[in-house]
Design a protein around this motif. Structure first.
Motif, PDB file in Angstrom:
ATOM      1  N   GLN A   1       0.774  -1.327  -0.016  1.00 62.17           N
ATOM      2  CA  GLN A   1      -0.219  -0.082   0.046  1.00 62.17           C
ATOM      3  C   GLN A   1       0.917   1.266  -0.325  1.00 62.17           C
ATOM      4  OE1 GLN A   1      -0.461  -2.496   2.133  1.00 62.17           O
ATOM      5  NE2 GLN A   1      -2.248  -3.164   1.273  1.00 62.17           N
TER       6      GLN A   1
ATOM      7  N   LYS B   1       0.860   4.082  -2.955  1.00 58.47           N
ATOM      8  CA  LYS B   1       0.578   5.437  -2.518  1.00 58.47           C
ATOM      9  C   LYS B   1       1.689   6.348  -3.333  1.00 58.47           C
ATOM     10  CE  LYS B   1      -1.723   4.878   1.405  1.00 58.47           C
ATOM     11  NZ  LYS B   1      -1.774   4.707   3.032  1.00 58.47           N
TER      12      LYS B   1
ATOM     13  N   LYS C   1       1.223   6.702  -7.222  1.00 59.01           N
ATOM     14  CA  LYS C   1       0.014   6.798  -7.632  1.00 59.01           C
ATOM     15  C   LYS C   1      -0.174   7.652  -8.850  1.00 59.01           C
ATOM     16  CE  LYS C   1      -4.371   5.535  -6.470  1.00 59.01           C
ATOM     17  NZ  LYS C   1      -4.768   4.038  -6.582  1.00 59.01           N
TER      18      LYS C   1
END
Length: 96
Positions: free
Chosen positions: A25, A29, A32
C-alpha cells in the motif's frame, strides 16, 4: 559448540528485516500519480474472420496434440529399449 546460538541469530536477523519491509500500500501510494491505467483496445473482427481464427486455433491445437503424442511414443520406445537391455544384462549376469 557455537551452532546452538545460530538459530537465535537467524531469528533476530529475520525480525529486523520484517521491521524494515515496506508494504504494498505504501509503495502504491508513492507511485499513484506516475502510473497510468492503460486501456487495451482490441480490433473488431467480422464473423468470417472470427470463424477463420477459430479454425486456425483448432488446427494448431490438433497439431500440437499429435506432436505431444509422438513425443510420448518415442520416450516409451526408448524406455522399453533400456529396460529390455537391463533385463538381458541381469539375466546374463545371473546365468554366469
Amino acid at each position: 559448540m557455537g551452532s546452538a546460538s545460530q538459530p537465535m541469530l537467524v531469528i533476530k536477523a529475520n525480525r529486523a528485516l520484517l521491521k524494515k519491509r515496506v508494504g504494498y500500500q505504501e509503495i502504491s501510494k508513492k507511485y499513484k500519480g506516475y502510473v497510468n491505467d492503460t486501456q487495451l483496445e482490441f480490433k473488431e473482427l467480422t464473423p468470417f474472420e472470427k470463424k477463420k481464427l477459430k479454425y486456425k486455433i483448432r488446427a494448431q491445437a490438433k497439431k500440437d496434440r499429435k506432436e505431444e503424442i509422438n513425443h510420448y511414443l518415442i520416450a516409451f520406445g526408448f524406455l522399453l529399449i533400456i529396460l529390455s537391455g537391463l533385463f538381458l544384462l541381469f539375466n546374463a549376469l545371473l546365468s554366469v
